[in-house]
Design an enzyme around this catalytic site. Structure first.
Site, PDB file in Angstrom:
ATOM      1  N   LEU A   1      -6.350  -2.152  -7.964  1.00 31.94           N
ATOM      2  CA  LEU A   1      -6.302  -0.697  -7.858  1.00 31.94           C
ATOM      3  C   LEU A   1      -7.515  -0.058  -8.544  1.00 31.94           C
ATOM      4  O   LEU A   1      -8.208  -0.725  -9.325  1.00 31.94           O
ATOM      5  CB  LEU A   1      -5.017  -0.172  -8.509  1.00 31.94           C
TER       6      LEU A   1
ATOM      7  N   SER B   1       0.865  -1.168   0.000  1.00 36.19           N
ATOM      8  CA  SER B   1       0.000   0.000   0.000  1.00 36.19           C
ATOM      9  C   SER B   1       0.903   1.219   0.000  1.00 36.19           C
ATOM     10  O   SER B   1       2.081   1.137   0.372  1.00 36.19           O
ATOM     11  CB  SER B   1      -0.895   0.011   1.243  1.00 36.19           C
TER      12      SER B   1
ATOM     13  N   HIS C   1      -4.983   0.826 -13.623  1.00 35.21           N
ATOM     14  CA  HIS C   1      -4.756  -0.550 -14.054  1.00 35.21           C
ATOM     15  C   HIS C   1      -3.655  -0.677 -15.103  1.00 35.21           C
ATOM     16  O   HIS C   1      -2.739  -1.490 -14.971  1.00 35.21           O
ATOM     17  CB  HIS C   1      -6.055  -1.152 -14.593  1.00 35.21           C
TER      18      HIS C   1
ATOM     19  N   ASP D   1     -17.996  -0.487 -13.952  1.00 30.24           N
ATOM     20  CA  ASP D   1     -17.859  -1.332 -12.775  1.00 30.24           C
ATOM     21  C   ASP D   1     -18.544  -2.680 -12.931  1.00 30.24           C
ATOM     22  O   ASP D   1     -17.955  -3.723 -12.628  1.00 30.24           O
ATOM     23  CB  ASP D   1     -18.413  -0.608 -11.545  1.00 30.24           C
TER      24      ASP D   1
ATOM     25  N   LYS E   1     -11.010  -6.141 -13.554  1.00 36.47           N
ATOM     26  CA  LYS E   1     -11.702  -5.533 -14.683  1.00 36.47           C
ATOM     27  C   LYS E   1     -12.190  -4.140 -14.286  1.00 36.47           C
ATOM     28  O   LYS E   1     -12.375  -3.877 -13.096  1.00 36.47           O
ATOM     29  CB  LYS E   1     -12.847  -6.428 -15.160  1.00 36.47           C
TER      30      LYS E   1
END
Length: 329
Positions: free
Chosen positions: A74, A36, A79, A178, A97
């Protein structure tokens, strides 16, 4: 080597609560590190999930020579950047995705994989590995419902948190990116084709600027997939596949529980029967399939070209929602 060692880029909730626990039950991989930008957050996640290593930066994890592959949960807009950085370090990549914000971004990954074909890159469409989807695909391909001509799907949840990344337009938030991408993906999977054209309609949140509801039609030339997805409706999901001789209904198509059986309904000759699948973790199955491709040096189950085709369709849907016309795919 009979297992791959995976590092996780970020302590995102989906990773901590779903994907990492699934990976830890896999036979062919192990999660050995997490990172992180906040080192303390990484340490807390590592302790919570019993992961040996914690890093305070993504770059430090990628520099670890004992990590074979990375899983990237992420925010969407990061991405491609971190997939490319991982590939540059020789790490195989399993990325959430959608892999890119548009097909141009995905094309950068295509070029990178062409230069280094030994590095495996796969988009994490976990639903495809669940037995209910494997069986649905088999039934459709073998003609159990005749020629499939119509797919109808719905996927929604309610999230009005302004701090959530799904509600941030500049991070690739919104319903279509999403969850609607699943509905595009399953349509292409079951019809085994790329749609010829797309029509989209969206309702934007006036505060977030994201599509809180998106409906689309995908024309496969005599076959049609229609769908609605939303980030601000009651939680619900369902898929219906209709053919000339029957119908398949998937009850929990996307968020199949890892600890309970799932069901699909098969309607044939006027009768409907239930097909039940034992409890399983689709994230475990995904991890093992990805690890197998790495260990046996064979193509990943979801190719980068499949990823490009899916994103190209999503782009066409967005374009149509702006133009109010059908757009070619």
């Amino acid at each position: 080597m009979n297992k791959i060692r995976i590092g996780v880029l970020s302590t995102a909730r989906i990773g901590r609560t779903k994907v990492i626990p699934g990976m830890q039950r896999a036979k062919r991989c192990e999660v050995t590190a997490i990172c992180s930008r906040n080192e303390e957050a990484a340490r807390r996640a590592a302790e919570e999930l019993n992961i040996p290593k914690a890093y305070g930066s993504y770059a430090k994890l990628l520099a670890d020579p004992d990590i074979d592959a990375v899983y990237i949960p992420l925010p969407n807009h990061l991405h491609v950047e971190w997939t490319l950085k991982a590939m540059a370090k020789g790490k195989h990549v399993l990325c959430e995705k959608p892999m890119g914000l548009n097909d141009g971004e995905v094309n950068r990954l295509i070029n990178a994989t062409a230069l280094d074909p030994g590095v495996k890159v796969m988009e994490a469409f976990m639903y495809r590995f669940h037995p209910q989807w494997v069986e649905t695909k088999r039934l459709v391909d073998q003609g159990a419902i005749g020629k499939p001509t119509s797919i109808q799907s719905f996927f929604s949840y309610f999230n009005a948190d302004p701090d959530n990344i799904r509600n941030k337009a500049d991070m690739g938030g919104g319903g279509l990116m999403d969850i609607g991408c699943y509905q595009v993906s399953l349509s292409r999977l079951l019809f085994n084709a790329q749609p010829r054209r797309a029509f989209g309609w969206m309702d934007k949140d006036p505060e977030f600027g994201t599509d809180r509801t998106f409906s689309g039609m995908l024309d496969f030339g005599g076959r049609l997939s229609t769908f609605t997805c939303s980030t601000q409706l009651a939680p619900y999901q369902r898929v219906n596949v209709l053919g000339e001789k029957g119908r398949i209904e998937i009850i929990i198509p996307f968020n199949a529980p890892p600890d309970a059986p799932t069901e699909i309904l098969l309607q044939q000759n006027g009768e409907t029967r239930t097909i039940t699948f034992d409890a399983c973790d689709q994230y475990t199955l995904q991890a093992d399939a990805f690890a197998e491709a790495v260990l046996e040096d064979k193509p990943v189950p979801i190719s980068i070209m499949d990823t490009f085709a899916n994103q190209h369709t999503v782009d066409a849907l967005f374009k149509s929602a702006q133009s109010d016309h059908w757009e070619n795919c």
